[in-house]
Design an enzyme around this catalytic site. Structure first.
Site, PDB file in Angstrom:
ATOM      1  NE  ARG A  64     -22.078 -12.075  -5.966  1.00 34.07           N
ATOM      2  CZ  ARG A  64     -22.176 -13.415  -6.027  1.00 34.07           C
ATOM      3  NH1 ARG A  64     -21.091 -14.176  -6.062  1.00 34.07           N
ATOM      4  NH2 ARG A  64     -23.360 -13.987  -6.033  1.00 34.07           N
ATOM      5  NE  ARG A  87     -21.511 -17.588   1.037  1.00 37.26           N
ATOM      6  CZ  ARG A  87     -21.680 -17.574  -0.273  1.00 37.26           C
ATOM      7  NH1 ARG A  87     -20.919 -16.801  -1.023  1.00 37.26           N
ATOM      8  NH2 ARG A  87     -22.603 -18.317  -0.854  1.00 37.26           N
ATOM      9  CG  HIS A 157     -14.941 -17.168  -3.052  1.00 37.52           C
ATOM     10  ND1 HIS A 157     -15.062 -16.258  -4.073  1.00 37.52           N
ATOM     11  CD2 HIS A 157     -15.622 -18.267  -3.456  1.00 37.52           C
ATOM     12  CE1 HIS A 157     -15.803 -16.776  -5.039  1.00 37.52           C
ATOM     13  NE2 HIS A 157     -16.155 -18.003  -4.679  1.00 37.52           N
ATOM     14  CG  ASP A 202     -16.352 -22.252 -11.262  1.00 36.65           C
ATOM     15  OD1 ASP A 202     -15.406 -22.367 -10.458  1.00 36.65           O
ATOM     16  OD2 ASP A 202     -17.551 -22.297 -10.920  1.00 36.65           O
ATOM     17  CD  GLU A 259     -12.754 -18.767  -5.586  1.00 33.14           C
ATOM     18  OE1 GLU A 259     -13.150 -19.771  -4.953  1.00 33.14           O
ATOM     19  OE2 GLU A 259     -13.316 -18.352  -6.608  1.00 33.14           O
TER      20      GLU A 259
HETATM   21  O1  TA6 Z   1     -15.466 -20.458  -6.224  1.00 39.46           O
HETATM   22  C1  TA6 Z   1     -16.151 -20.408  -7.425  1.00 39.46           C
HETATM   23  C2  TA6 Z   1     -17.611 -20.566  -7.153  1.00 39.46           C
HETATM   24  O2  TA6 Z   1     -17.857 -21.735  -6.415  1.00 39.46           O
HETATM   25  C3  TA6 Z   1     -18.362 -20.532  -8.477  1.00 39.46           C
HETATM   26  O3  TA6 Z   1     -18.863 -21.778  -8.858  1.00 39.46           O
HETATM   27  C4  TA6 Z   1     -19.374 -19.437  -8.324  1.00 39.46           C
HETATM   28  O4  TA6 Z   1     -20.662 -19.817  -8.307  1.00 39.46           O
HETATM   29  C5  TA6 Z   1     -18.848 -18.651  -7.149  1.00 39.46           C
HETATM   30  O5  TA6 Z   1     -18.098 -19.485  -6.350  1.00 39.46           O
HETATM   31  C6  TA6 Z   1     -19.743 -17.720  -6.371  1.00 39.46           C
HETATM   32  O6  TA6 Z   1     -20.604 -18.351  -5.505  1.00 39.46           O
HETATM   33  P1  TA6 Z   1     -21.703 -17.519  -4.733  1.00 39.46           P
HETATM   34  O7  TA6 Z   1     -22.424 -18.499  -3.851  1.00 39.46           O
HETATM   35  O8  TA6 Z   1     -20.979 -16.479  -3.915  1.00 39.46           O
HETATM   36  O9  TA6 Z   1     -22.588 -16.894  -5.780  1.00 39.46           O
END
Ligand code: TA6
Length: 283
Positions: A64, A87, A157, A202, A259
């Site tokens: 994260r 990932r 991301h 978002d 992103e």
């Molecule tokens: O890119 C934005 C997103 O798709 C959000 O909707 C949010 O949930 C985020 O990515 C993080 O996703 P993750 O699977 O890493 O918790």
């Protein structure tokens, strides 16, 4: 004496990582788990990326913060696990080389039996990460090594560190249409010239400009892309933060994701064809 340009060492929970240390003082850290950049300090500067203190660092989990590499499915609108699977996979360090502008690491990954079980499309992925001066350049390349067509969506991301989300801004998206993933995928237009944050954000901007900027407490980070036509901006804010145990308490205040994405129109590769997408950061 020649300077040491990189170190290979054990990171959190013993996961292998590479630290790039170009001679100009820039620095980047990359975990082989996910080909994941977890830290970037430009020459003479400070940390630019956010990394959650409660992030998991283990097989089967994604880190994260930093720069998760998303492939072959961006988001959860498809049959695969959210944001695909690379990932969470172990990549191989192919080489680290000195270039005129810094140091570049190249990591590679091929489909394995587990990947083929949920997505039967042979591929070869390569992540090239170059740090030097004020720049971090990341390029994801995908080669279709199979005999059939392969179609995917993808993203770098990137989680940026901000000193305070309430004063952070993203420029370059004013007047543009976007899809609001917080508001049931409603189409809207961004009226403000600078995007500020007062709650969960978002947003997917399709066919966005190839350059936006993040402003934070006198700091300015340029985010340029090639091959990724879409931009997503994300901040989970308080409520979603509390549902994400790997995002440290109140972590949303110190991060924003800007992103580089390809999601509106998936990339399709015929056998033997390849694709490249890059994100160039300048601090
Ligand atoms: O890119 C934005 C997103 O798709 C959000 O909707 C949010 O949930 C985020 O990515 C993080 O996703 P993750 O699977 O890493 O918790």
């Amino acid at each position: 004496m020649t300077e040491q340009l990189f170190t290979q060492t054990a990171g959190i929970n013993g996961l292998p990582k590479v630290i790039l240390t170009p001679a100009d003082g820039a620095r980047a850290e990359i975990y082989l788990h996910g080909a994941h950049v977890t830290s970037w300090i430009p020459a003479g500067g400070e940390e630019q990326l956010f990394l959650s203190r409660t992030s998991e660092f283990k097989a089967g989990a994604s880190i994260r913060g930093g720069v998760p590499v998303i492939f072959p499915q961006f988001g959860d609108r498809g049959p695969l696990p959210k944001h695909g699977f690379v990932r969470k996979m172990e990549w191989t360090l192919k080489q680290v080389a000195s270039t005129p502008t810094g140091v570049t690491a190249v990591l590679t990954l091929s489909d394995d039996a587990a990947a083929r079980a949920i997505w039967p499309h042979p591929f070869q992925a390569e992540m090239s990460i170059a740090a030097g001066g004020k720049h971090l350049e990341m390029t994801l390349s995908i080669l279709n090594t199979g005999t059939g067509e392969l179609s995917f969506t993808s993203s770098l991301h990137t989680y940026f560190r901000v000193s305070d989300i309430q004063s952070a801004r993203v420029t370059g998206l004013g007047g543009l249409p976007y899809v609001d993933a917080v508001g049931a995928w409603t189409e809207r237009v961004q009226d403000e010239s600078e995007l500020a944050f007062q709650g969960e954000v978002d947003r997917v901007y399709y066919n966005a400009p190839s350059e936006v900027e993040l402003l934070d407490a006198g700091r300015r980070v340029k985010v340029a892309t090639r091959g990724f036509p879409d931009v997503v901006v994300w901040n989970p804010w308080e409520k979603l933060n509390s549902r994400l145990p790997d995002l440290e308490p109140a972590g949303y205040r110190r991060m924003v994701c800007v992103e580089a994405v390809v999601t509106g129109k998936p990339v399709t590769l015929q056998p033997g064809e390849s694709w490249k997408g890059s994100q160039f950061l300048t601090a």
